[in-house]
Design a protein around this motif. Structure first.
Motif, PDB file in Angstrom:
ATOM      1  N   SER A 193      64.158  -6.618  58.946  1.00  0.00           N
ATOM      2  CA  SER A 193      64.547  -5.342  59.545  1.00  0.00           C
ATOM      3  C   SER A 193      65.573  -5.551  60.651  1.00  0.00           C
ATOM      4  O   SER A 193      66.596  -4.857  60.709  1.00  0.00           O
ATOM      5  N   ILE A 216      69.585  -4.318  60.431  1.00  0.00           N
ATOM      6  CA  ILE A 216      70.182  -3.404  61.410  1.00  0.00           C
ATOM      7  C   ILE A 216      71.342  -4.079  62.135  1.00  0.00           C
ATOM      8  O   ILE A 216      72.410  -3.486  62.330  1.00  0.00           O
ATOM      9  N   GLU A 223      66.940   3.759  67.320  1.00  0.00           N
ATOM     10  CA  GLU A 223      66.440   4.689  66.302  1.00  0.00           C
ATOM     11  C   GLU A 223      66.479   4.052  64.917  1.00  0.00           C
ATOM     12  O   GLU A 223      65.527   4.175  64.131  1.00  0.00           O
ATOM     13  N   SER A 224      67.586   3.375  64.623  1.00  0.00           N
ATOM     14  CA  SER A 224      67.699   2.711  63.324  1.00  0.00           C
ATOM     15  C   SER A 224      66.670   1.601  63.185  1.00  0.00           C
ATOM     16  O   SER A 224      66.079   1.412  62.113  1.00  0.00           O
ATOM     17  N   VAL A 239      63.698   1.368  64.670  1.00  0.00           N
ATOM     18  CA  VAL A 239      62.360   1.947  64.497  1.00  0.00           C
ATOM     19  C   VAL A 239      62.194   2.481  63.081  1.00  0.00           C
ATOM     20  O   VAL A 239      61.163   2.270  62.423  1.00  0.00           O
ATOM     21  N   THR A 240      63.246   3.194  62.583  1.00  0.00           N
ATOM     22  CA  THR A 240      63.165   3.746  61.227  1.00  0.00           C
ATOM     23  C   THR A 240      63.021   2.639  60.190  1.00  0.00           C
ATOM     24  O   THR A 240      62.192   2.717  59.279  1.00  0.00           O
ATOM     25  N   THR A 241      63.829   1.583  60.344  1.00  0.00           N
ATOM     26  CA  THR A 241      63.754   0.470  59.393  1.00  0.00           C
ATOM     27  C   THR A 241      62.413  -0.244  59.483  1.00  0.00           C
ATOM     28  O   THR A 241      61.868  -0.678  58.465  1.00  0.00           O
ATOM     29  N   LEU A 247      59.529   1.126  60.227  1.00  0.00           N
ATOM     30  CA  LEU A 247      58.541   1.964  59.533  1.00  0.00           C
ATOM     31  C   LEU A 247      58.658   1.808  58.021  1.00  0.00           C
ATOM     32  O   LEU A 247      57.652   1.699  57.309  1.00  0.00           O
ATOM     33  N   VAL A 248      59.912   1.784  57.530  1.00  0.00           N
ATOM     34  CA  VAL A 248      60.121   1.582  56.089  1.00  0.00           C
ATOM     35  C   VAL A 248      59.641   0.198  55.663  1.00  0.00           C
ATOM     36  O   VAL A 248      59.036   0.027  54.595  1.00  0.00           O
TER      37      VAL A 248
END
Length: 520
Positions: A163, A167, A324-325, A327-329, A331-332
């Protein structure tokens, strides 16, 4: 030279070289062949080797000695004969006659360890070489970590690193590009200010009267924090508050040094540099016409420090977008961690469940509804062990049932071959060629008249083909005779090779049926 090879039982795969003279076998450590298996007498039997002859003698064992399924007291043994003992079957092997076959079919424990650890030669193909290097140079580091940490923890760490790397390699360069654009725009502004100074003060510059240069308009420009106009000696001309002082600020000194080093260069290149605290430094040489030389000469340097609010805003936005990117990655990645983890664990749970069912007699062997070819060797080995356990459980007072002959099973497959539509060949339990039809003769180059009864490894003109067929035969035998398939190129054309086996009452494969289907 003769040797004994254990082909079934707890010591399967063990080999014992027979010395000239008498060789005793038993549980007693004084025997030349120490055989610590329950049911075997302390001194069970002896084998005497004299030249190319070999003789076996039972030493009064409590459970008896069986040669090729018959109880004996004394007998002559030949290459390929099988000696049955409690919980074991031993094959007599003459190394000179079956050297290639034995190396293919039987491996001792040391060979297995070596094969598992040895990466083999590095391939020549560039793509294969990359995979080889990844598997044998990089992955051992990961395997070493796995020796210290649980597999699921290591998998979670790898997903976290993935992750961050994803990013950093995608979002971060995009954010950096927007910062570069802002710096270029600021450099363009600074360059225009230098051009304005040169135009507005053309006469003073031509006369080298830098003290009369007017730069007051720069101070009032939006985003300008500070500036310096100095000559090539580093003497400050503007602003007036610093008149005749020497430049001392790090950026201004750097701009002065660069200008002096390139004073004779007529290019008006803009020097731009990202400074601390969100500042941008811009410097440009100022040229004036020299009537004596008829050339434009560098007379000074204008250096400006910008403090654009847009840069601070952009930096804040970049940090926010990056987090933000990330955290999103993350979670995925957690979701995909669950997919990968349970996708891998499920087949292992299935194997464990089916082993328990097989031991309770509810199923004959292991199979799977999941496509996971990497587990097939493990599943095959377990099926072979389960078959052996069933064989031992079915034994009553006798140690071993008489071994069945291959002849009946080979004859059954030969009847099937009469109606076969396509290349077909039949092997016996020892992988010796029994029958082959005309289509298979033309395809493989083997002839039944000259090859019947011989090992496939000896009669095949391609060792790779023979090895492929033998491996499929072993897989079929270890999976209760089910069809196994692979691919091999014969005569320049790719074919699918199908192998099925007939399993005898003693749970050993008695014959193999091989067919070939051309891949269009």
């Amino acid at each position: 030279m003769y040797k004994l090879v254990v082909v079934a039982g707890k010591m399967r795969g063990k080999e014992f070289v027979l010395e000239d003279g008498e060789n005793s076998l038993g549980r007693d450590e004084s025997c030349e062949i120490h055989f610590p298996v329950a049911g075997v007498s302390k001194r069970h039997f002896s084998i005497s080797v004299a030249s190319d002859s070999c003789y076996i003698k039972d030493l009064g064992s409590s459970n008896g000695t069986f040669l090729n399924g018959k109880a004996i007291k004394r007998a002559t043994v030949e290459n390929g004969d099988k000696i049955a003992l409690p919980d074991s079957i031993i094959q007599v092997v003459h190394v000179e006659e079956k050297k290639v076959v034995i190396r293919k079919r039987v491996k001792n424990d040391e060979d297995d360890d070596s094969d598992f650890m040895d990466p083999g030669p590095i391939p020549n193909n560039i793509i294969s070489k990359v995979f080889w290097l990844f598997k044998n140079k990089i992955m051992p580091v990961i395997h070493g970590i796995n020796e210290e940490y649980e597999w699921q923890h290591l998998l979670g760490i790898l997903f976290a690193l993935f992750s961050i790397a994803a990013i950093s390699l995608t979002i971060f360069p995009a954010l950096q590009e927007s910062k570069k654009i802002l710096i270029r725009e600021t450099a363009t502004r600074g360059s225009s200010y230098a051009d304005m100074v040169a135009r507005m003060n053309n006469q003073a510059l031509e006369k080298r009267e830098l003290d009369k240069v007017n730069t007051s308009f720069i101070k009032g420009e939006e985003g300008v924090k500070d500036y310096r106009l100095f000559d090539l000696n580093g003497r400050i001309v503007r602003p007036l508050s610093l008149l005749n002082e020497v430049v001392g600020d790090t950026f201004y000194v750097y701009a002065w040094q660069q200008a002096r080093a390139n004073a004779d260069n007529g290019q008006q290149k803009v020097l731009k540099k990202l400074l601390d605290d969100g500042e941008i430094g811009i410097a440009k040489k100022i040229f004036a016409f020299n009537p004596r030389s008829g050339k434009n000469e560098c007379v000074g340097v204008i250096a400006i420090k910008f403090e654009p609010t847009a840069l601070k805003i952009e930096a804040a936005k970049s940090r926010k977008a990056y987090m933000e990117s990330l955290v999103t990655t993350a979670l995925v990645a957690i979701v995909f961690f669950g997919f990968v983890y349970y996708l891998t664990v499920r087949p292992l749970e299935e194997i464990n469940f089916q082993i328990e069912e097989s031991l309770r007699g509810k199923r004959k062997g292991l199979d799977s509804q999941f496509l996971f070819s990497e587990l097939n060797p493990l599943r095959n080995s377990i099926n072979a062990l389960l078959a052996r356990i069933r064989e031992l459980n079915n034994e009553e007072d006798t140690d071993f049932a008489e071994e069945e002959s291959d002849e009946t099973y080979v004859r059954q497959l030969y009847e099937f071959m009469q109606g076969a539509n396509g290349p077909t060949l039949i092997l016996d339990s020892q992988k010796n060629l029994s029958h082959i039809n005309l289509e298979a003769e033309d395809l493989t180059g083997m002839r039944e008249t000259s090859s019947q009864g011989m090992s496939l490894l000896d009669v095949s003109r391609e060792q790779g083909f023979a090895a492929t067929v033998i491996e499929l035969c072993d897989n079929s035998a270890n999976n209760l005779g089910t069809n196994q398939q692979g691919e091999y190129e014969l005569g320049g054309v790719a074919h699918t090779v199908h192998v099925s086996s007939l399993i005898g009452k003693d749970n050993f494969a008695k014959s193999f049926y091989i067919t070939f289907v051309r891949i269009e």
